[in-house]
Design a protein around this motif. Structure first.
Motif, short mmCIF file in Angstrom:
data_model
loop_
_atom_site.label_atom_id
_atom_site.label_comp_id
_atom_site.label_asym_id
_atom_site.label_seq_id
_atom_site.Cartn_x
_atom_site.Cartn_y
_atom_site.Cartn_z
N GLN A 1 2.03 -1.02 5.56
CA GLN A 1 3.47 -1.74 4.94
C GLN A 1 4.66 -0.85 5.01
OE1 GLN A 1 4.96 -4.14 3.42
NE2 GLN A 1 4.04 -5.38 4.61
N ASN A 2 3.52 1.27 5.01
CA ASN A 2 4.86 2.35 4.88
C ASN A 2 4.84 2.48 3.36
OD1 ASN A 2 4.89 4.51 5.13
ND2 ASN A 2 7.23 4.03 5.91
N ARG A 3 3.87 1.99 2.18
CA ARG A 3 3.99 1.89 1.10
C ARG A 3 1.94 2.63 0.70
NH1 ARG A 3 5.10 -4.21 -1.62
NH2 ARG A 3 3.15 -4.55 -0.52
N ASP A 42 -0.49 -10.56 1.16
CA ASP A 42 0.90 -10.31 0.83
C ASP A 42 1.18 -11.54 -0.44
OD1 ASP A 42 0.98 -12.88 2.26
OD2 ASP A 42 2.35 -13.31 3.72
N SER A 92 1.02 -12.71 8.88
CA SER A 92 0.95 -14.00 7.20
C SER A 92 0.42 -15.18 7.85
CB SER A 92 2.41 -14.47 7.01
OG SER A 92 3.12 -15.51 6.01
N VAL A 145 3.14 -8.95 8.79
CA VAL A 145 2.80 -8.43 7.28
C VAL A 145 3.41 -6.92 8.24
CG1 VAL A 145 2.07 -8.86 5.86
CG2 VAL A 145 2.41 -10.20 6.57
N GLY A 146 3.88 -6.17 8.37
CA GLY A 146 4.46 -5.01 9.11
C GLY A 146 4.09 -4.88 10.54
N ARG A 147 4.37 -3.51 10.27
CA ARG A 147 4.16 -2.65 11.60
C ARG A 147 2.39 -2.71 12.30
NH1 ARG A 147 5.83 3.74 10.53
NH2 ARG A 147 3.93 4.20 9.08
N PHE A 184 -3.36 -2.46 5.54
CA PHE A 184 -2.03 -2.79 4.94
C PHE A 184 -1.48 -1.30 4.03
CE2 PHE A 184 -0.22 -4.01 0.83
CZ PHE A 184 0.62 -4.89 1.00
#
Length: 623
Positions: free
Chosen positions: A350-352, A269, A294, A301-303, A346
C-alpha cells in the motif's frame, strides 16, 4: 353410658376392662337417657333437634341404620330449622358450569385430533434427510488426456448435508501443441450421494489446487471454491452453480507464474471478506514476489512485493501462521523456512504506514529473530527442509510446525520456534498423516518410508515424545501412496493406507510377502485399540493418486474418496475413476488380517461388536 362412649368413639362391639362385654342394641333399649344423649349428638349431623324429628315425632332408635338415616336431608323434604333450602340459581349455575366443562373438553379433544393429523401429514409430505447407508459408488470419467497433478476436494455445495466431490483433470483429445501454454482442463463437481455430475466448468489451464471455503465467516454465504492453476490462473467459483465469480488478471503477475496455491488471509482491506495472497516466481529463483488479492473482487490489494531469496531444494509454502495473540506471518522458502510478517507485506503493497487493526499485533518471540530492518525475513529453520505442515498444539489455540527434512522429522513449538523433539529417519518423502493413536490426547503421526525394493515401512510416531510406538513392513510397489485418518468420538483416529495383499497368517512382522500381483492394491485400516490387526476394506487395480476423508455429520459416518488412474493399455489412455466408500459399512464387511498373535486371542465377533459402535466426527486436529 358405655353405649354412648362406644358410639361416640366409633368403637362398637369392643371389650373394655372397666365396662365388660355388652351389646349396643340391648343397651339402647334399657337406658333411655343414653338414647337421648345419642340423639343429641346426631342432631349436629342429621338435622334432629332435642331428640325430635322435624315433624315433631319421636324417632325410633331400634337400629343404627335408622338413626343414621334420619340425619340425612333429602331434596324432597322440608329443610330443617337452621338449614335453608339451596336456591334455584345455584342449581342453574351448576348446570352452566357442567356445560362449560363439556365444551372445554370437546375443544381440547378437537385440537388434539387436529394436531395429530398435522403431524402425520408432515411426516409423509416432508422428505427425510438422505441417509447415506452404503454410499459405495464408482464413477468413470473417461480417459485422462494428461497432467501430472491430481487435485481433489470435498465440500457440501448443494446443501443436502453430504459433502460433494470436486476435482480437475485434462480430458482426452486436448493434447497440447508446441508453443501452447497448456491443454485446457475441466473442473467437475460430483454428488456425494450417488456420484452424478452436479456441474462442470472449463478451465484455461491445468489446476494445481482446489480449496472450498467460506470467505465471509459467520454469514450464510455460499461456498466459494478457489482454483489455482499451474501458471497464471486464480479463479473463485460459486460452489452451488459452478459459475466463475471472479478471475485474477494475469497481467498483474508480470513475467512470473504462480508458484503455489493461494493462501487465505485475514480481512486486510476491511470489506468484510477474507483476502488472499499468492506467491509468484520468475524465471530466476531470486525473483519472487507476493501479491495480495481481494477475496470479494479478485483485484490486487496494492502492488506486488518482491523478495530476493536464495535456497537449495523444494519450494516450501507459502503458509499462513496465526499466533495466539493474533499476529499473522507467512512462511515460505527454498529448502529452508523463512517468515515475513503480513503487516510488512501490507505496508509495502500500500506504500503507507497506517495498518488495519488486525495487522497491528506483533509476536515478541518471533520478532526477536529479525534484524532492525523491518523488511528483512525471519529465519525459522534452515536444514534441508522437504515438507512443512501445521498441526494443532494440545490445550492451545495455536499450532506447532512439523518439518520433514532429509534427515528426519522435527516438531517446532509455534509460540517460540524452539524444537520439541526430533526423530532421525532416512527416505521420508511423503507428508506425515496426523491422528490420535496414544491416550495422551496429543496428535500423533503415521509415516510411510520405503524399505527396500517393493516394500515400505508404516510407523506411528508419538506426537508428545517423538518415539516410534507402532511399525510394520508391508509390500507395496505403488510410489508415494496417500494415507489419511478419520477421528472418532472417543478422541481416537483410524488410519488408512494402501499396500499389497497380506495373508491372514502371521509371518515375520519385518518381512511380509505379498500373496497377489503387484498391480492389485488393498486399502487397510489401523485402529489404535487393536494394533495387532489390520482391516482389509477394499482393493483397486489402478494407481491411487489422491484420497480424502469426509464426515457425514447426521449419521456420524465417514466416507473415503479416492482418485484413481486405471492401468493403461497400449494405444489407450489411462481411465480416470473416482470412488466413494462408507467406512462404517466397510468396517462390517472388511477382512481381518492378524499381524501377530495376542493373548487372549481377538475374535471376529468381538472385533465386529467394537467396530459397530464407532462414530466419526470432524477432525479436531485440523487447523
Amino acid at each position: 353410658m358405655a353405649t354412648v362412649l362406644s358410639r361416640a368413639l366409633k368403637l362398637p362391639g369392643k371389650k373394655s376392662p372397666d365396662l365388660g362385654e355388652y351389646d349396643p342394641l340391648t343397651q339402647a333399649d334399657s337406658d333411655e337417657s343414653e338414647d337421648d344423649l345419642v340423639l343429641n349428638l346426631q342432631q349436629k349431623n342429621g338435622g334432629v333437634k332435642n331428640g325430635k324429628s322435624p315433624l315433631g315425632e319421636a324417632p325410633e332408635p331400634d337400629s343404627d341404620a335408622e338413626v343414621a338415616g334420619a340425619g340425612k336431608p333429602r331434596l324432597s323434604e322440608v329443610a330443617p330449622e337452621g338449614y335453608p333450602l339451596e336456591p334455584l340459581g345455584a342449581l342453574e349455575q351448576k348446570a352452566a358450569s357442567s356445560v362449560a366443562s363439556c365444551v372445554r373438553t370437546s375443544v381440547f379433544l378437537l385440537m388434539l385430533v387436529i394436531s395429530t393429523v398435522l403431524v402425520l401429514v408432515c411426516a409423509f409430505l416432508i422428505p427425510c434427510p438422505p441417509r447415506d447407508l452404503h454410499s459405495t459408488w464408482s464413477r468413470h470419467l473417461g480417459p485422462q488426456g494428461g497432467g501430472d497433478l491430481s487435485p481433489l476436494e470435498l465440500a457440501d455445495v448443494n446443501g443436502d448435508g453430504l459433502r460433494d466431490v470436486l476435482l480437475s483433470f485434462v480430458p482426452s483429445g486436448n493434447g497440447s501443441a508446441a508453443g501452447v501454454s497448456g491443454p485446457p482442463a475441466v473442473l467437475v463437481c460430483l454428488s456425494g450421494m450417488n456420484g452424478s455430475t452436479l456441474w462442470s466448468s472449463p478451465l484455461p489451464e491445468e489446476a494445481r489446487d482446489i480449496t472450498c471455503l467460506d470467505l465471509t465467516p459467520g454469514n450464510m454465504a455460499k461456498t466459494v471454491c478457489l482454483v489455482t492453476g499451474t501458471r497464471k490462473m486464480l479463479s473463485a467459483f460459486n460452489g452451488t452453480s459452478g459459475k466463475a465469480m471472479w478471475t485474477l488478471n494475469p497481467n498483474y503477475l508480470s513475467n512470473g507464474t504462480l508458484a503455489a496455491p493461494a493462501v487465505v488471509l485475514p480481512d486486510v482491506d476491511e470489506d468484510g471478506v477474507r483476502d488472499l495472497a499468492v506467491l509468484a516466481i520468475g524465471e530466476l529463483q531470486p525473483d519472487l514476489c507476493f501479491l495480495l488479492v481481494s477475496g470479494r473482487t479478485g483485484s490486487p490489494v496494492g502492488r506486488p512485493v518482491k523478495y530476493n531469496i536464495v535456497g537449495v531444494g523444494n519450494l516450501i509454502g507459502p503458509q499462513v501462521y496465526i499466533t495466539t495473540s493474533g499476529a499473522a506471518y507467512i512462511l515460505f522458502g527454498f529448502g529452508n523456512i523463512q517468515a515475513v510478517a503480513l503487516r510488512d507485506i501490507f505496508v509495502q503493497a500500500q506504500n503507507r504506514d497506517s495498518l488495519p487493526p488486525s495487522l497491528q499485533i506483533e509476536e515478541p518471540e518471533w520478532e526477536k529473530r529479525r534484524s532492525v530492518n523491518l523488511s528483512e525475513l525471519i529465519d525459522v529453520y534452515s536444514d534441508g527442509v522437504e515438507l512443512l505442515q501445521m498441526v494443532k498444539a494440545p490445550d492451545s489455540n495455536s499450532s506447532n510446525l512439523l518439518i520433514t527434512t532429509r534427515q528426519g522429522l522435527v516438531l517446532l513449538r509455534g509460540q517460540n520456534l524452539t524444537p520439541s523433539w526430533a526423530l532421525g529417519l532416512q527416505g521420508l518423502h511423503s507428508q506425515p498423516t496426523p491422528g490420535y493413536f496414544t491416550d495422551d490426547e496429543t496428535i500423533d503421526f503415521l509415516l510411510q518410508i520405503p524399505n527396500g525394493f517393493g516394500m515400505k515401512k508404516v510407523m506411528v510416531v508419538d506426537g508428545d515424545s517423538g518415539l516410534v510406538t507402532w511399525s510394520y513392513s508391508i509390500p507395496c510397489h505403488m510410489k508415494e501412496t496417500p494415507a489419511t485418518s478419520a477421528a472418532t468420538v472417543e478422541q481416537k483416529s483410524v488410519f488408512l493406507f494402501w499396500a499389497e495383499g497380506l495373508s491372514a497368517a502371521s509371518p515375520n512382522p519385518d518381512v511380509v510377502l505379498g500373496t497377489e500381483p503387484s498391480s492389485l492394491h488393498h486399502l487397510y485400516l489401523l485402529h489404535p485399540t487393536f494394533p495387532s490387526i489390520l482391516l482389509d476394506l477394499a482393493n483397486a487395480t489402478g494407481t491411487v493418486t489422491a484420497s480424502e476423508v469426509g464426515i457425514n455429520d447426521l449419521w456420524k459416518d465417514a466416507f473415503y474418496v479416492t482418485r484413481t488412474t486405471g492401468p493403461s493399455s497400449e494405444g489407450h489412455l489411462a481411465p480416470l475413476v473416482v470412488s466413494k466408500l462408507s467406512l462404517r459399512w466397510a468396517l462390517m464387511e472388511g477382512q481381518m488380517v492378524q499381524l501377530e498373535e495376542t493373548t487372549p486371542k481377538i475374535g471376529r465377533g468381538e472385533l465386529r461388536r467394537f467396530l459397530s459402535r464407532i462414530k466419526f466426527v470432524d477432525s479436531p486436529y485440523q487447523i
